[in-house]
Design an enzyme around this catalytic site. Sequence first.
Site, PDB file in Angstrom:
ATOM      1  N   THR A   6      -1.146   0.845 -13.651  1.00 38.14           N
ATOM      2  CA  THR A   6      -0.565   1.315 -12.388  1.00 38.14           C
ATOM      3  C   THR A   6      -1.618   1.974 -11.506  1.00 38.14           C
ATOM      4  O   THR A   6      -1.302   2.501 -10.445  1.00 38.14           O
ATOM      5  CB  THR A   6       0.573   2.323 -12.656  1.00 38.14           C
ATOM      6  OG1 THR A   6       0.062   3.412 -13.450  1.00 38.14           O
ATOM      7  CG2 THR A   6       1.724   1.657 -13.390  1.00 38.14           C
ATOM      8  N   GLY A   7      -2.876   1.921 -11.924  1.00 38.89           N
ATOM      9  CA  GLY A   7      -3.952   2.576 -11.186  1.00 38.89           C
ATOM     10  C   GLY A   7      -4.529   1.723 -10.072  1.00 38.89           C
ATOM     11  O   GLY A   7      -4.198   0.547  -9.901  1.00 38.89           O
ATOM     12  N   ALA A  43      -6.659  -1.589 -11.074  1.00 41.72           N
ATOM     13  CA  ALA A  43      -5.821  -2.743 -11.414  1.00 41.72           C
ATOM     14  C   ALA A  43      -5.241  -3.382 -10.157  1.00 41.72           C
ATOM     15  O   ALA A  43      -5.265  -4.612 -10.004  1.00 41.72           O
ATOM     16  CB  ALA A  43      -4.703  -2.316 -12.355  1.00 41.72           C
ATOM     17  N   ARG A  69       1.512   5.174 -18.361  1.00 45.75           N
ATOM     18  CA  ARG A  69       2.487   6.209 -18.691  1.00 45.75           C
ATOM     19  C   ARG A  69       3.773   6.069 -17.869  1.00 45.75           C
ATOM     20  O   ARG A  69       4.870   6.350 -18.353  1.00 45.75           O
ATOM     21  CB  ARG A  69       1.861   7.586 -18.447  1.00 45.75           C
ATOM     22  CG  ARG A  69       2.812   8.751 -18.739  1.00 45.75           C
ATOM     23  CD  ARG A  69       2.114  10.091 -18.544  1.00 45.75           C
ATOM     24  NE  ARG A  69       1.132  10.323 -19.587  1.00 45.75           N
ATOM     25  CZ  ARG A  69       1.411  10.850 -20.761  1.00 45.75           C
ATOM     26  NH1 ARG A  69       2.657  11.173 -21.082  1.00 45.75           N
ATOM     27  NH2 ARG A  69       0.467  11.049 -21.655  1.00 45.75           N
ATOM     28  N   VAL A 124      -0.648   7.329 -24.802  1.00 42.66           N
ATOM     29  CA  VAL A 124      -1.938   6.994 -25.404  1.00 42.66           C
ATOM     30  C   VAL A 124      -2.086   7.575 -26.805  1.00 42.66           C
ATOM     31  O   VAL A 124      -2.699   6.967 -27.689  1.00 42.66           O
ATOM     32  CB  VAL A 124      -3.092   7.485 -24.498  1.00 42.66           C
ATOM     33  CG1 VAL A 124      -4.437   7.404 -25.213  1.00 42.66           C
ATOM     34  CG2 VAL A 124      -3.144   6.663 -23.224  1.00 42.66           C
ATOM     35  N   ASP A 173     -20.395  -3.225 -15.727  1.00 42.51           N
ATOM     36  CA  ASP A 173     -21.100  -2.667 -14.575  1.00 42.51           C
ATOM     37  C   ASP A 173     -20.886  -3.691 -13.471  1.00 42.51           C
ATOM     38  O   ASP A 173     -21.496  -4.761 -13.486  1.00 42.51           O
ATOM     39  CB  ASP A 173     -22.587  -2.487 -14.881  1.00 42.51           C
ATOM     40  CG  ASP A 173     -23.357  -1.847 -13.718  1.00 42.51           C
ATOM     41  OD1 ASP A 173     -22.893  -1.978 -12.571  1.00 42.51           O
ATOM     42  OD2 ASP A 173     -24.401  -1.226 -13.957  1.00 42.51           O
ATOM     43  N   HIS A 174     -19.988  -3.379 -12.523  1.00 44.93           N
ATOM     44  CA  HIS A 174     -19.583  -4.426 -11.574  1.00 44.93           C
ATOM     45  C   HIS A 174     -20.740  -4.913 -10.710  1.00 44.93           C
ATOM     46  O   HIS A 174     -20.683  -6.003 -10.153  1.00 44.93           O
ATOM     47  CB  HIS A 174     -18.407  -3.954 -10.701  1.00 44.93           C
ATOM     48  CG  HIS A 174     -18.740  -2.872  -9.732  1.00 44.93           C
ATOM     49  ND1 HIS A 174     -18.596  -1.541 -10.030  1.00 44.93           N
ATOM     50  CD2 HIS A 174     -19.216  -2.921  -8.462  1.00 44.93           C
ATOM     51  CE1 HIS A 174     -18.954  -0.816  -8.986  1.00 44.93           C
ATOM     52  NE2 HIS A 174     -19.344  -1.625  -8.028  1.00 44.93           N
ATOM     53  N   ASP A 213     -23.301   8.853 -11.563  1.00 42.46           N
ATOM     54  CA  ASP A 213     -22.386   7.882 -10.990  1.00 42.46           C
ATOM     55  C   ASP A 213     -23.083   6.578 -10.617  1.00 42.46           C
ATOM     56  O   ASP A 213     -22.500   5.503 -10.727  1.00 42.46           O
ATOM     57  CB  ASP A 213     -21.700   8.476  -9.751  1.00 42.46           C
ATOM     58  CG  ASP A 213     -20.578   7.594  -9.231  1.00 42.46           C
ATOM     59  OD1 ASP A 213     -19.746   7.159 -10.044  1.00 42.46           O
ATOM     60  OD2 ASP A 213     -20.532   7.326  -8.015  1.00 42.46           O
ATOM     61  N   HIS A 271     -25.876   1.441 -12.285  1.00 42.38           N
ATOM     62  CA  HIS A 271     -26.188   0.413 -11.298  1.00 42.38           C
ATOM     63  C   HIS A 271     -27.677   0.327 -10.973  1.00 42.38           C
ATOM     64  O   HIS A 271     -28.277  -0.753 -10.988  1.00 42.38           O
ATOM     65  CB  HIS A 271     -25.414   0.664 -10.004  1.00 42.38           C
ATOM     66  CG  HIS A 271     -23.945   0.798 -10.182  1.00 42.38           C
ATOM     67  ND1 HIS A 271     -23.230   0.075 -11.102  1.00 42.38           N
ATOM     68  CD2 HIS A 271     -23.033   1.580  -9.546  1.00 42.38           C
ATOM     69  CE1 HIS A 271     -21.951   0.394 -11.025  1.00 42.38           C
ATOM     70  NE2 HIS A 271     -21.813   1.305 -10.094  1.00 42.38           N
ATOM     71  N   LYS A 308     -24.203   9.192  -0.638  1.00 37.34           N
ATOM     72  CA  LYS A 308     -22.952   9.108   0.106  1.00 37.34           C
ATOM     73  C   LYS A 308     -23.151   9.694   1.501  1.00 37.34           C
ATOM     74  O   LYS A 308     -24.074  10.464   1.741  1.00 37.34           O
ATOM     75  CB  LYS A 308     -21.847   9.859  -0.636  1.00 37.34           C
ATOM     76  CG  LYS A 308     -21.437   9.164  -1.938  1.00 37.34           C
ATOM     77  CD  LYS A 308     -20.188   9.785  -2.520  1.00 37.34           C
ATOM     78  CE  LYS A 308     -19.677   8.979  -3.699  1.00 37.34           C
ATOM     79  NZ  LYS A 308     -19.227   7.622  -3.305  1.00 37.34           N
TER      80      LYS A 308
END
Length: 498
Positions: free
Chosen positions: A17-18, A21, A48, A88, A179-180, A237, A242, A342
């Site tokens: 549900t995130g 996804a 959940r 979980v 690692d996208h 991060d 990356h 950023k």
Amino acid sequence: MIEENQPSVLIMIFGATGDLAKRKLFPSIYRLFQKEKINKFAVVGVARRELSNDEFQANVKESILTFTKEQENVDEFASHFYYHSHDVSSSESYIQLKDIADRLDSHYQLEGNRVFYLAMAPEFFGTIAEQVKEQGLTDTNGYKRLVIEKPFGHSFESALELNKRIRTAFEEDEVYRIDHYLGKEMVQNIEVIRFANALFEPLWNSRYISNIQVTSSETLGVEERGRYYETSGALRDMVQNHMLQMVALLAMEPPIRLTTEEIRSEKVRALRSLRPMTKEEVNQYFVRGQYGAGTVNQENVPEYRTEHNVDPESNTETFVAGKLMIDNFRWAGVPFYIRTGKRMDIKSTKIVVQFKDIPMNLYYNTEETLQPNLLVIHIQPEEGITLLLNAKKTGGDVKSTPVQLSYSNKSTDQLNTPEAYEKLLFASMRGDATNFTHWDEVALSWKFVDSISEVWENTKESSFPNYEAGTSGPRPADELLESDGHFWWPVENLDLEN
């Protein structure tokens, strides 16, 4: 072993549900379905929240319509999705999940092939891996694979502990650490550019290359991720995964064969060659920054310390620049410069390979100096390659001018270029782990990054915030290169359209 092109598979998405996804996984599976790369498949969404199968399938259809703008066969596609409300930590919940998995395996003739995709908070990774083993979900006649999102730990010690827990249930060759960036078209193209062109590979060394620059900048701030970012920062991060992965691909030796094992082995060798730093040397090789208030895309934006869930006196870096030295025969003396941040002035990920100047410039004149040859690999938002050369100016005088030779995916096959997650998901189903990170890569990356974070976490940075939002970063990042006689190539001047 890599399976046939149309594998059968049951995918269990923990965290269904995130946002990940909804934005990436459902659309990627849909595109594989539309391209007929998967036929016999089922997906169990695990989270959940209390949802019925119908409600979950409606969410899947909404995701497809929103993020792919398509609706062909969407009802048939969504009918393969099922939902399990899950605790979980509850063994009983995993027993129920096993019952669902067994029934779907029989109904769709999936041959016992299972992919467990953990798209949720990292603190649950170990628990889920142990429970799926203990409750029999991995006891199948087919393959079992665990796909894990970053971050894989927050230090070497935590990553080591997590890896030990996961390895009680899965072998190393069954663990797919995503690692996208490694799924991006032009990151995968680094190997082809290097190893399929006689023009480049003979020059890919310290004799001909002056320096290599890897820039990954974002215009966004931390948005709603303040709590996570406070414990991560740009170093953990972006750099640990990356950035170091791209450096490894640029620096690795040619593999004996283009197999998963050989490519990973050469990447590990490159990471092992990274020059270690003492605590006293960290701030000579690395610069950190934190954004202040400023203007991005003509909009006023706040400083990092006033963002939601951020400490008003935060010591967390939102920008990192560094000089990496690779101590081996090929790269001795060649700096690899990296920077990521950023709230920068432009969203861009580019690699700039700067070749050395020729020994004597015959075309020097008082008006201008000869520009060095550059190879630019555009990773995002545009995809392509640019080679900057010098050619004769039009006219009577024998003077040189820079010219660009460019290849852009936009002009040819951009519409057919698969998304990173689509490629990586399909690779995990087929058993192709080439573009996933091996534990040895993760361990070496964490050890390198830990030496930096240990110094920064124990030293309060009095200059924060030290760069204005909407700029290219703090001044010390420029000085890092200037001390070596180099400068950051302005990424906005290297766009494919220029």
